[in-house]
Enzyme design. Sequence first.
Site, PDB file in Angstrom:
ATOM      1  N   CYS A  95       0.848  -1.197   0.000  1.00 52.26           N
ATOM      2  CA  CYS A  95       0.000   0.000   0.000  1.00 52.26           C
ATOM      3  C   CYS A  95       0.885   1.249   0.000  1.00 52.26           C
ATOM      4  CB  CYS A  95      -0.970  -0.044   1.175  1.00 52.26           C
ATOM      5  SG  CYS A  95      -2.367   1.094   1.012  1.00 52.26           S
ATOM      6  N   HIS A 236      -3.446  -5.729   1.140  1.00 60.42           N
ATOM      7  CA  HIS A 236      -2.748  -6.004   2.398  1.00 60.42           C
ATOM      8  C   HIS A 236      -2.738  -7.497   2.742  1.00 60.42           C
ATOM      9  CE1 HIS A 236      -2.217  -1.820   3.890  1.00 60.42           C
ATOM     10  NE2 HIS A 236      -3.302  -1.580   3.168  1.00 60.42           N
ATOM     11  N   GLU A 238      -0.832  -8.967   4.748  1.00 56.16           N
ATOM     12  CA  GLU A 238      -0.514  -9.138   6.169  1.00 56.16           C
ATOM     13  C   GLU A 238      -1.777  -9.195   7.031  1.00 56.16           C
ATOM     14  OE1 GLU A 238      -0.564  -4.598   5.777  1.00 56.16           O
ATOM     15  OE2 GLU A 238      -0.411  -6.369   4.512  1.00 56.16           O
TER      16      GLU A 238
END
Length: 270
Positions: A95, A236, A238
């Site tokens: 991002c 994302h 993660e």
Amino acid sequence: MKPRALVLHATGTNRDGDAARALELAGAEPEIVHINKLKAKEKNWKDYEILVIPGGFSYADALGAGKLFALDLSNYFFDEVSEFVAAGKPVIGICNGFQVLVKSGILPGKEKDGKVILDKDGYKNRQATLTYNKQGRFECRFTTMIPQKSNCIWTKDLKGNIHCPIAHGEGRFLTDSQKTLDDLFEKGQIALVYGGKDAEKSIPANGEYPFNPNGSLADIAGICNTKGNVLGLMPHPENNVVIRERDSEEEKERTKLCLDMWKAGVNYVL
């Protein structure tokens, strides 16, 4: 011994802990380090095998998303970053981190004598950018990415699509010319594209909203450098790495693929 991962922090980044947790689950030893500690020589780039530039709003996105953070890298750490990338160490920018990689010139990446040429002026060597979403608003929801045949060490061996959240207002990937876009495809630098309504059949979004959430050229969600060790992406991964018992088998498989991407980067240096 676990590979050490540098999770780079600057004022305004906010996904540091999420990235560190994903790295831990993938088998690395992460350390969140403020960029000022590197400037003060309290920490050394050479002590790390993996670099993560996490998401957030670094420096409040002043002058554009990721711009000031990018200038930090290209002006204060020109040699260190060039050597890190040239050594083939895994690097991932997510991002805001992707915006930093692009606006510093690390991606798509120009090289001279085996070293990446960083953009100290913030624009002269830039071949691409990430700008305001085509819909003109912040997008925050889950999306689907289809791994492409590419050089990318993070994604090239993934089997299946990646499902993870997006949270950005400036994620529209554009190039300075059609030739640059063509070169990215020809050199195997397109790592991930947004999937469409038939993503399970590996069919991209073909520019259709909401599947392509920001209007990116060619549905591009993530690119790598020619060597394949540096990946930048807007979604994302993660934030979808914890498998829960209540999840369906399909959801567990989707989560596993996000974690597998992190494991690919970690295992590359083992």
